[in-house]
Design an enzyme around this catalytic site. Structure first.
Site, short mmCIF file in Angstrom:
data_model
loop_
_atom_site.label_atom_id
_atom_site.label_comp_id
_atom_site.label_asym_id
_atom_site.label_seq_id
_atom_site.Cartn_x
_atom_site.Cartn_y
_atom_site.Cartn_z
N HIS A 1 12.64 -26.11 -43.28
CA HIS A 1 13.85 -26.82 -43.69
C HIS A 1 13.79 -27.32 -45.13
O HIS A 1 14.20 -28.44 -45.44
CB HIS A 1 14.19 -27.95 -42.71
CG HIS A 1 14.78 -27.42 -41.44
ND1 HIS A 1 14.01 -26.88 -40.44
CD2 HIS A 1 16.06 -27.31 -41.03
CE1 HIS A 1 14.79 -26.48 -39.46
NE2 HIS A 1 16.05 -26.72 -39.80
N GLU B 1 11.62 -11.59 -42.99
CA GLU B 1 12.85 -12.29 -43.39
C GLU B 1 13.90 -12.17 -42.29
O GLU B 1 14.73 -13.04 -42.12
CB GLU B 1 13.43 -11.67 -44.66
CG GLU B 1 12.72 -12.04 -45.91
CD GLU B 1 13.50 -11.60 -47.14
OE1 GLU B 1 13.17 -12.09 -48.22
OE2 GLU B 1 14.44 -10.79 -47.05
N CYS C 1 21.15 -11.22 -52.53
CA CYS C 1 20.04 -12.18 -52.48
C CYS C 1 19.89 -13.01 -53.75
O CYS C 1 19.03 -13.88 -53.81
CB CYS C 1 18.74 -11.46 -52.15
SG CYS C 1 18.75 -10.77 -50.49
#
Length: 140
Positions: A71, A129, A23
């Site tokens: 986005h 997530e 990550c």
């Protein structure tokens, strides 16, 4: 105690600063946000009589907030060099700069705070997530 729940989703990229693992690299998620409201009593008058809040208003606020991140590249303030940020913006990328490490836990708190600022009686926010990994922020 009365409660309501609604959900929203958004797609966004992030990375974790000072992290040692996958990550730390730029990656994206289809984030899912679940927001819970609580009220000790229902409203007593007006168009929202006998409601915690109109579901339309509730959904609009949660989805509108999610839309601000949709986005985008969510970036922790100070985690990238100014010239990197400038290049990303020059290339046309949409950045959401936040003053915290971009963990699901911090995003859950961010959603809670922003929705409370809009007058919603938020009691809890879940941020997923992945379909099976969720961070939870609960009000005291």
């Amino acid at each position: 105690m009365y409660g309501l729940k609604t959900e929203a989703e958004f797609d966004a990229a992030h990375f974790l600063t000072d992290y040692h693992g996958k990550c730390e690299n730029l990656h994206g998620h289809r984030w899912r946000v679940v927001v819970y409201l609580e009220a000790p009593e229902l409203q007593k008058e007006g168009t929202m009589k006998d409601m915690v809040l109109d579901f339309g208003d509730f959904k609009r606020e949660v989805r509108g907030l999610a839309e601000t991140l949709d986005h985008t590249f969510i970036v922790e303030e100070g985690s990238l060099m100014p010239k990197t940020l400038a290049c990303l913006q020059e290339e046309g990328f949409t950045l959401s700069i936040v003053p915290f490490r971009t963990t699901a836990e911090n995003l859950a708190r961010w959603f809670c705070t922003k929705l409370e600022e809009r007058g919603l009686p938020v009691s809890r926010v879940d941020v997923y997530e992945t379909p099976s990994n969720c961070a939870i922020y609960c009000k005291d």
